[in-house]
Design a protein around this motif. Sequence first.
Motif, mmCIF file in Angstrom:
data_model
loop_
_atom_site.group_PDB
_atom_site.id
_atom_site.type_symbol
_atom_site.label_atom_id
_atom_site.label_comp_id
_atom_site.label_asym_id
_atom_site.label_seq_id
_atom_site.Cartn_x
_atom_site.Cartn_y
_atom_site.Cartn_z
ATOM 1 N N ARG A 302 0.803 -1.223 0.000
ATOM 2 C CA ARG A 302 0.000 0.000 0.000
ATOM 3 C C ARG A 302 0.836 1.272 0.000
ATOM 4 O O ARG A 302 0.285 2.372 -0.022
ATOM 5 C CB ARG A 302 -0.921 -0.016 1.221
ATOM 6 N N LEU A 303 2.153 1.128 0.043
ATOM 7 C CA LEU A 303 3.065 2.277 -0.021
ATOM 8 C C LEU A 303 2.753 3.317 1.061
ATOM 9 O O LEU A 303 2.441 4.475 0.781
ATOM 10 C CB LEU A 303 3.023 2.923 -1.413
ATOM 11 N N ILE A 304 2.844 2.901 2.296
ATOM 12 C CA ILE A 304 2.605 3.739 3.481
ATOM 13 C C ILE A 304 1.172 4.283 3.451
ATOM 14 O O ILE A 304 0.925 5.490 3.469
ATOM 15 C CB ILE A 304 3.629 4.892 3.594
ATOM 16 N N SER A 305 0.219 3.381 3.402
ATOM 17 C CA SER A 305 -1.192 3.738 3.484
ATOM 18 C C SER A 305 -1.886 2.727 4.385
ATOM 19 O O SER A 305 -1.262 1.783 4.870
ATOM 20 C CB SER A 305 -1.850 3.730 2.094
ATOM 21 N N GLU A 306 -3.165 2.925 4.606
ATOM 22 C CA GLU A 306 -3.916 1.982 5.418
ATOM 23 C C GLU A 306 -3.900 0.604 4.767
ATOM 24 O O GLU A 306 -3.947 0.487 3.539
ATOM 25 C CB GLU A 306 -5.351 2.455 5.583
ATOM 26 N N PRO A 307 -3.832 -0.457 5.570
ATOM 27 C CA PRO A 307 -3.831 -1.813 4.994
ATOM 28 C C PRO A 307 -5.126 -2.089 4.241
ATOM 29 O O PRO A 307 -6.183 -1.549 4.579
ATOM 30 C CB PRO A 307 -3.694 -2.714 6.225
ATOM 31 N N ASP A 308 -5.039 -2.925 3.233
ATOM 32 C CA ASP A 308 -6.220 -3.272 2.459
ATOM 33 C C ASP A 308 -6.769 -4.614 2.915
ATOM 34 O O ASP A 308 -6.415 -5.122 3.985
ATOM 35 C CB ASP A 308 -5.902 -3.272 0.961
ATOM 36 N N SER A 309 -7.637 -5.200 2.110
ATOM 37 C CA SER A 309 -8.256 -6.474 2.486
ATOM 38 C C SER A 309 -7.233 -7.589 2.619
ATOM 39 O O SER A 309 -7.383 -8.496 3.456
ATOM 40 C CB SER A 309 -9.320 -6.857 1.449
ATOM 41 N N ASP A 310 -6.175 -7.548 1.814
ATOM 42 C CA ASP A 310 -5.106 -8.539 1.946
ATOM 43 C C ASP A 310 -4.392 -8.394 3.286
ATOM 44 O O ASP A 310 -4.021 -9.395 3.916
ATOM 45 C CB ASP A 310 -4.099 -8.392 0.801
ATOM 46 N N GLY A 311 -4.183 -7.153 3.708
ATOM 47 C CA GLY A 311 -3.566 -6.929 5.013
ATOM 48 C C GLY A 311 -4.439 -7.446 6.136
ATOM 49 O O GLY A 311 -3.950 -8.020 7.123
ATOM 50 N N PHE A 312 -5.747 -7.243 6.008
ATOM 51 C CA PHE A 312 -6.701 -7.734 7.001
ATOM 52 C C PHE A 312 -6.675 -9.260 7.051
ATOM 53 O O PHE A 312 -6.605 -9.871 8.138
ATOM 54 C CB PHE A 312 -8.097 -7.216 6.661
ATOM 55 N N ALA A 313 -6.712 -9.896 5.886
ATOM 56 C CA ALA A 313 -6.701 -11.360 5.835
ATOM 57 C C ALA A 313 -5.404 -11.918 6.410
ATOM 58 O O ALA A 313 -5.413 -12.927 7.141
ATOM 59 C CB ALA A 313 -6.882 -11.820 4.390
ATOM 60 N N ALA A 314 -4.283 -11.273 6.118
ATOM 61 C CA ALA A 314 -2.995 -11.735 6.643
ATOM 62 C C ALA A 314 -2.938 -11.592 8.160
ATOM 63 O O ALA A 314 -2.390 -12.455 8.865
ATOM 64 C CB ALA A 314 -1.861 -10.948 5.989
#
Length: 594
Positions: A302-314
């Motif tokens: 995300r290049l220093i942004s809020e995590p996305d759905s992949d970040g949530f799943a991980a």
Amino acid sequence: MRKGAILFKIIVVIIAAVVGLLAVFYVNDYFAVWSSNLRVNKVIVNVNVDPSGLAHISESDYYTFVKPYHGLAPYTQFPSGISMSNFKLSVEGAKIYKTEGNVDSSGFDLLVYLNNGYTIPQPGGDRVVMNLSYDIKGGFQTGQDFSQFFYKFWGKGTPSWVPLLTVHYTFPSTFDVRKVFAHPLDVSHQIVFDGKNSFTVTYHNIPPNTYAEARVVFPMLHPKYASPFSMNLKDVENIENGYSSGVLEWWIWIIILVVLIPVIPFVFKKLFGTEPNVEVAEYEREIPYNDPPELVNSVVKRLISEPDSDGFAAAVLNLVDKGYLQFGENGAFKVLNGNKPLSESEKVLFNDVIKPFSIDGIFDPKTLGESLRSDFKRAQKFNSAFTNWKFKVSTEAETRNYLITYGNTITKVVTFFALILLPLILVFVNIYEGRAYPEILFFMTWITFADWVSAWIIFVLPKDIFGRWTKEGRTYYLRWKKFERYLTDYSLIKEKPPESLLVWKEYLIYGTALGVAKHVIRAIKEVNPPDIETDPFFPAFTAMVWYDSLIFLPQAAVFGSAQQVGGNIGGNFGGGGFGGNVGGGFGGGGRGGF
């Protein structure tokens, strides 16, 4: 970057391009031309002014009907002070069945039926010629220190290009023609004198819905049918000089807008986007850094942004690995009491996002998502907790100062003003001035379209194109990208697969954070490590049910909130009076078919 994210950005640019293209067609009246049943071939106008100032005007319009038609629809409304008389109309190439409408001293607005129903034109179209003639009193004007005859021989109400328009002027020998100002100035035209007081104005390829006129200037005259005019000669010359200089100014703006397209990304990339040189291995076989997967997602994907759905799943997968969750059926998770230490963001995720939205100790993303779509308050509560978690993660990512983003911000702000706002303002100004420069407007709209598309391309580019990684941040980013490359290279994994399921778990957790979970699962299936079926992580290794249920949960919450919110929300040119500014000639109107 995942293929889905790239595809989404491509779709955004394509949608923006389609919107821009439709706007170009609309501004240039292409839709009106395409829907019109009539095409103008040429127009011949004769203007004969007698010594009394009475103007005898005749007009022959050569048309081709290209679609089914009833007939012709000429209209002209003259300004106050102008009086029309002796109006005549005839048609060659067809018979007039009937005529409806009004003709009086202020103008005409007619429907000229050429049949008793629709006529389907023959191949190549039906050609007709409409002849109009009338006399005008008051068209000749006497100002403070000069006189003028300012006739608009073609109006804005014709949805067709005009390949050739020829206007013959004849004035009495006692009327000394001093100057002829033709408008529009940017459309190809010629003024040829064939005598002291007679000349011809010829226009080529007048755009649709564009007026054409000529201001003829004389010394002070007082013919019988002259009307008063409040301006002096210097006022008129200032208007015409300003209009003439405007052509150059508009072309300068067009050149600037063209130059800005390559200059903005090139210059700002050089100024802000030059990366430091770092050396990293071609592949990373081990986990490069011991950071939570959601943080890796926030920084790298995300290049220093809020995590996305992949970040949530991980992150959820990591809680399974730490013993706080256990795989259940159909993508659900059983909530446990783990004892391994959690980071601050992991505590927020587990205590505020997962546990409060579990039922009987089961966190079921699929069932929860369905309930959030219909329960506004529950969706709001989930969104609040989920947003707080994302904020915790992105704050941690920002505090590391890996990416300097002010260059990206400056570039996109400049892009907005230079490639979107400025061109749109210039187009609107040109339209507001009454299409005083129709040819320039045509070019301006296409340049604005190019700027518009270029701007959207710049907007969707990653932040590190115009931003710059620090040396530490660049190393961090590249090492994770090399690890991602290793995870997607099946030949390397098969050549030397991990020796323990513990490493495979890490591969899947961080592969999910980087958006390549499917590649890891495929590799696991091909390698088939021993004892995999007895491991608690086995459901994650064999199918993507857990993944699919998790990545759609945030969108379901947003949808539920949005549904409820949605249900609760109920210049100097072309203006002025007759005789003054450019576009102020008497006459005009429109010629068309129906």
